[in-house]
Every structure is written in C-alpha cells, then in structure tokens.
Design a protein around this motif. Structure first.
Motif, short mmCIF file in Angstrom:
data_model
loop_
_atom_site.label_atom_id
_atom_site.label_comp_id
_atom_site.label_asym_id
_atom_site.label_seq_id
_atom_site.Cartn_x
_atom_site.Cartn_y
_atom_site.Cartn_z
N VAL A 284 0.84 -1.19 0.00
CA VAL A 284 0.00 0.00 0.00
C VAL A 284 0.88 1.25 0.00
O VAL A 284 1.78 1.39 0.84
CB VAL A 284 -0.94 0.02 1.23
N GLU A 285 0.60 2.15 -0.93
CA GLU A 285 1.32 3.43 -1.04
C GLU A 285 0.31 4.55 -0.88
O GLU A 285 -0.69 4.60 -1.61
CB GLU A 285 2.01 3.53 -2.40
N GLY A 286 0.55 5.45 0.08
CA GLY A 286 -0.38 6.53 0.36
C GLY A 286 -0.36 7.64 -0.67
O GLY A 286 0.46 7.65 -1.59
N ASP A 287 -1.27 8.58 -0.51
CA ASP A 287 -1.39 9.71 -1.42
C ASP A 287 -0.54 10.86 -0.91
O ASP A 287 0.65 10.71 -0.66
CB ASP A 287 -2.85 10.10 -1.56
N TYR A 288 -1.15 12.00 -0.68
CA TYR A 288 -0.43 13.21 -0.29
C TYR A 288 0.17 13.09 1.10
O TYR A 288 1.30 13.51 1.33
CB TYR A 288 -1.39 14.40 -0.34
N GLY A 289 -0.57 12.52 2.04
CA GLY A 289 -0.12 12.45 3.43
C GLY A 289 0.22 11.03 3.84
O GLY A 289 0.40 10.14 2.99
N PRO A 290 0.34 10.80 5.15
CA PRO A 290 0.67 9.46 5.64
C PRO A 290 -0.36 8.43 5.20
O PRO A 290 -1.56 8.70 5.17
CB PRO A 290 0.66 9.63 7.17
N VAL A 291 0.11 7.24 4.85
CA VAL A 291 -0.78 6.20 4.37
C VAL A 291 -1.77 5.78 5.46
O VAL A 291 -2.90 5.35 5.17
CB VAL A 291 0.04 4.99 3.88
N GLU A 292 -1.37 5.92 6.73
CA GLU A 292 -2.25 5.53 7.84
C GLU A 292 -3.51 6.39 7.90
O GLU A 292 -4.52 5.98 8.50
CB GLU A 292 -1.52 5.63 9.17
N HIS A 293 -3.46 7.58 7.29
CA HIS A 293 -4.61 8.47 7.32
C HIS A 293 -5.40 8.43 6.01
O HIS A 293 -6.39 9.14 5.86
CB HIS A 293 -4.15 9.91 7.58
N SER A 294 -4.95 7.60 5.08
CA SER A 294 -5.65 7.55 3.79
C SER A 294 -6.04 6.12 3.45
O SER A 294 -7.11 5.64 3.87
CB SER A 294 -4.78 8.18 2.69
N LEU A 295 -5.20 5.41 2.71
CA LEU A 295 -5.58 4.11 2.16
C LEU A 295 -5.54 2.96 3.16
O LEU A 295 -6.30 2.00 3.04
CB LEU A 295 -4.67 3.78 0.99
N GLN A 296 -4.64 3.03 4.14
CA GLN A 296 -4.44 1.87 5.02
C GLN A 296 -5.71 1.43 5.75
O GLN A 296 -5.99 0.22 5.83
CB GLN A 296 -3.31 2.17 6.01
N PRO A 297 -6.53 2.35 6.28
CA PRO A 297 -7.77 1.89 6.93
C PRO A 297 -8.69 1.13 5.97
O PRO A 297 -9.31 0.13 6.36
CB PRO A 297 -8.42 3.19 7.42
N PHE A 298 -8.78 1.60 4.71
CA PHE A 298 -9.62 0.90 3.73
C PHE A 298 -9.07 -0.50 3.45
O PHE A 298 -9.82 -1.48 3.41
CB PHE A 298 -9.69 1.71 2.44
N ILE A 299 -7.76 -0.60 3.25
CA ILE A 299 -7.15 -1.91 2.98
C ILE A 299 -7.29 -2.83 4.19
O ILE A 299 -7.52 -4.04 4.04
CB ILE A 299 -5.67 -1.73 2.60
#
Length: 538
Positions: A284-299
């Motif tokens: 998983v690679e995040g967008d503008y900010g930390p991945v924990e605040h973007s894609l990681q919860p969805f994954i």
C-alpha cells in the motif's frame, strides 16, 4: 519627565574655582581622575590622551566611552568573531536543506537547527547594533532567553528520538545558541559597568539621563528582544509537543536504510502461508499524506473481511514514523528504499501494488523495478506525470521552504493541540501531520526534483513496465469534471500495461474515492478481481 527630555549636552553643576580643583584632586586621589604623568597607565587611561587635571569632560564628549576599556573592546571583537562564525554556519545549514553536504544530513527536517542559527545570528547583530546603550530590561530579556534555550537543549539531548533526528548538527546549533545567549548577558553587564566607570572618571559622576535618541534605541531593542523571547518560548513549546509525539510507538518496525543513514517505517499485517505461495501480498502506497490516514484503513477493512490475506504499508521518508532522507531525494530513490526495507523485513512477492494520487508515481516506479515480482497494479485516481510540472513550481517550493523555516514556532500545531484537541496520532500519522517540519521537508524535496529526476524516472519506468501485468484504474468523477485534462490523462494511465482488467469512473466520488459509498463498493469489487487475476498470472 525632566530627566527623559533633558539633553546630555547640558553640563552638570560643578564646584567653582578652587573647590572644583580640589574636587578634581580628590577624585584623582580616589583613582577616578586622570592619572598623573609619573604613574603607570592603567586600563582606564592607556587608550586616552591626558586631559587637563583641573576639570572634567562633558558627558557628550566622544572621549567618554566604554570603548576606552580594553576589556570592552575585546568583548566587542569577540562578538564580531562569533557573528562571522554564525553566518558561515547559517550558510551551510541553508544549503543543506536543498543539498545535504557530506556528514551534515539530519534525520529530522533540519529546520530547527536552521532556525536556532538564524536566531543566534540575529541576536549577535542586535547586540552589536546597540552595543553602547545597555539597559536592565535587556538583561532581563536575555536571562529569560537563556533559560528557555537551556530547556530546549535539555529536551533535545534528553529525548532519544529528538536527539537522533536532530543529530550532531542540531545539537551543535542549540549549544551554540545557549553559549551566545549567555555571552549576550555578560556583554550587556560588562558594557554597563564600563560605561559607568568611564563616566565617573571623566565627568565626575555616573550619567543617569538619556537623550531622546538613546531612549528610542533602548525601546527599539527591547521590542525586538520581546519578539525574540516569544519566539524562543514557542520553540520550547513545540519541542515539548515533539517529545510527546516521540512516545507514540509505531505499528510495525523501523528499518535502517542507505547504509544506516536514516530509518523508514514498514508494517505488515497477516500471516504468511506456505500452502499458497501464489497468494499475493498487497503493498500500500499513500497519497499526499501518511498512508495511515488515507488508504491503510480501507485496505485493513478488506483484510478483516477476508478479501485479502496479507498486506504491507510503509511511510515514505519524512512521513509518519520515517526519518527524512538526505537531499536531493526523488521518487525513484524512495522506491529503492521501499525495496530495501522489504528485503530487511524478509518480505518477498508476489506483490500487488495499491496506491492513490501522487503515491501512484511511487508505486509505478516500484513495479518497474520488480517486474517479475509485481503481479498486479491498482491505481486509485492516480496522478499523471504531466502534473509533475505543478508539483515542481518554484513558487510552491518557496512557500514550502518558508513554511519549513517557520515550522519550529509551531503556531499551527500548538493551536491544534490547545484549541482543537489534536492528539499525538493526529500530528504523527493523522490530519495534522502536514504541519510537522519532517513532512514539509519531504514535500520540499519532492518539489525540488519533480521536473528533473522524478520526471525522468517515471518516463523510464513506463518504457520498462511489463505489458502482461494486470492493471486496474478507478478514477474520480469530480476530478474529471473540474479538470478537462484529468479524464484524458486517466485514460492514458489505463494503458501503462496491455492487460487492463477495468477502468472505472465513479461519477460522484471525490479524489479520495474510498470515502464515497459507491466508490468504496467499486474499489472492493475491483480489488478482488485484481487479486484473482494476480493468482492466475502466477
């Protein structure tokens, strides 16, 4: 009121004729008048020509100056040498923000060291400009500044993570700031003493009145010192927040990369299975900010539901729990660092890379450098390389640099913590992470090489990428409506391989497609399709 507006040019009352002479001789006997010719010159007399022993000088006479004392002159010379050293060090730190000289890389942003050196240089300039007009308020402000800087030094040296992030460069900068703050206090007191001594010796008494010009000079310096004191107080408060944030433990592990130059954070969730070696691991690679605040919860939700069996996520250098990398630092360098961290964690493919926005550039570079191990590419409203020109605009870089220089003041972070109740999680991996100096430095690095190194790396990756790799693209309908070029470039990205599984446009979804109900449903379905295609391609 009389003493404020009176000019020093008014001569103080002196005794008449013989009384004045007697008074002058009395001061000579006490060691305050001009020295007789047969006496050995002292510190007070060797720099002055002998004056008439029968009277005193006017308080406005240029000869009445603390510069008559060799100790005062030596102290001023020392301040000039310190200013020269500070300016040289300030120049090195300024350059290191853009290009890290050998042995000067800071794992932190480097903005704290730069701000302390800027403060120190300005403090020395201020002291030299108002060298001959010392006052008690200046001493009081100087003592407060010295105490706050001592507290800052204790925090930097006492908190292991901050000490490592700042490195020897940051430690040297704060120690130098403390030394100069103490020097300024001593300088103010010595000049005050020298001024009084020379006035008593040459005019017969200490001059307690000030001209309007001197009052204005003192007022101006006090105002500047008050501002500097407030800045130092904000430095201290920001360091206290950093010390609190340092106690937040990472979810995974931090791995030393690039010859232990710095560390990056990598976490993997789920058990490895030897029964199904073809089962891919999601990267998983995040967008503008930390991945924990973007894609990681969805994954993670997909992992909990059983749609995927294992996934790994990481913080790019400067994000979350990862240190800043030396400058310059391109997207290709970040992809190589991820490869190194995965190797250190003993992780191996097959991998399906999932990314969003600007993170898609990083995942595409990673995929092109692991052709045989990447079995699927999932791009969520990806950023096309044509937009690297926007990322690399000089005006944007200047704003990031200015934000970075001001970041040690912590105005936004302190307001968030005090007024809005922002937590450690918010500042490290959450919605306030963009306020930290590390994050700003990472974005500045991204800006500096966007149209040069990163652009060339992405173009090469496109030529290298294997055509048989399964690909899924999901785009934001809102972004396509706002930018007519976005749709065309999304379609172009759907052709980076020859095996497109699907390209979906979620019409009402924002750029963060997973935050929309329909978008989330499409992402879940397409992720399952891509994992299935990945298994079949093995």
């Amino acid at each position: 009121m009389v003493s404020f507006w009176s000019s020093k040019k008014d001569e103080p009352d002196r005794p008449e004729s013989s009384q004045a002479t007697g008074h002058a001789h009395a001061h000579q006997d006490e060691g305050h008048g001009p020295a007789p010719e047969n006496e050995e010159p002292t510190e007070r007399t060797r720099l002055l020509a002998q004056h008439n022993a029968q009277g005193y000088l006017s308080p406005d006479d240029p000869a009445v100056s603390p510069y008559n004392l060799w100790s005062v002159r030596a102290l001023r010379g020392l301040s000039l040498l310190a200013l020269a050293a500070s300016f040289v060090w300030w120049t090195f730190l300024l350059v290191s923000i853009f290009v890290s000289p050998p042995l000067m890389h800071s794992r932190g942003s480097g903005f704290f060291a730069f701000s302390y050196t800027t403060f120190t240089t300005g403090y020395l300039v201020l002291g030299l400009l108002f060298f001959t007009v010392p006052s008690k308020p200046m001493t009081i402000c100087g003592i407060i500044i010295a105490i706050l800087l001592l507290i800052d030094m204790c925090i930097i040296l006492g908190v292991p993570q901050i000490r490592v992030e700042e490195g020897w460069v940051g430690i040297a900068s704060i120690v130098w700031a403390v030394v100069i703050s103490l020097h300024q206090i001593i300088q103010n007191r010595v000049v005050t003493w020298g001024k009084r001594e020379e006035e008593e010796r040459l005019t017969g008494r200490e001059e307690t009145r000030r001209s309007i010009r001197e009052w204005l000079a003192v007022l101006f310096e006090i105002l500047i010192l008050v501002v500097m004191t407030l800045a130092t107080l904000l430095f201290t408060a920001t360091l206290i927040l950093r010390a609190s944030d340092a106690s937040l433990e990472p979810a995974g592990k931090r791995y030393s990369v690039r010859g232990s130059a710095y560390q990056v954070h990598l976490a993997c969730v789920g058990n490895r299975t030897t029964e199904n070696p073809e089962e891919p691991t999601i990267i998983v690679e995040g967008d503008y900010g930390p991945v924990e605040h973007s894609l990681q919860p969805f994954i993670d939700d997909q992992y909990q539901s059983g749609a995927i069996r294992r996934y790994c996520y990481w913080d790019r250098p400067g994000f979350g729990w990862s240190d800043n990398a030396p400058s310059p630092h391109s997207a290709g360098m970040a992809a190589d660092v991820l490869s190194e961290a995965l190797a250190l964690a003993d992780e191996s493919g097959p991998w399906v890379v999932v990314s969003a926005g600007v993170g898609s550039l990083y995942s595409r570079l990673f995929a092109s450098r692991h052709l045989l191990e990447v079995s699927g590419i999932f791009l969520i409203d990806p950023l096309h390389e044509a937009y690297l020109d926007d990322i690399g605009k000089p005006g944007r870089g200047f704003k990031l640099w200015l934000r970075g220089v001001l970041s040690p003041l912590g105005l936004d972070r302190l307001a968030g913590a005090i007024v809005r109740g922002r937590t450690r999680e918010d500042r490290v991996i959450g919605r306030s992470a963009y306020q930290t100096g590390k994050f700003i430095k990472a974005k500045l690095q991204e800006n500096l090489v966007a149209v040069t190194m990163t652009s060339a790396e992405v173009q090469s990756a496109r030529h290298i990428q294997m055509g048989a790799t399964p690909l899924v693209v999901v785009s934001s309908g809102r972004e396509m409506q706002e930018d007519p070029n976005w749709a065309e470039r999304q379609e172009d990205l759907s052709r980076i391989t020859n095996k497109l599984i699907s390209w979906d446009v979620v019409h009402d979804a924002p750029h963060e497609v997973w935050t929309d109900g329909e978008g989330r449903s499409v992402l879940e379905s397409r992720l399952r399709d891509l994992v299935r295609a990945s298994r079949e391609s093995q």
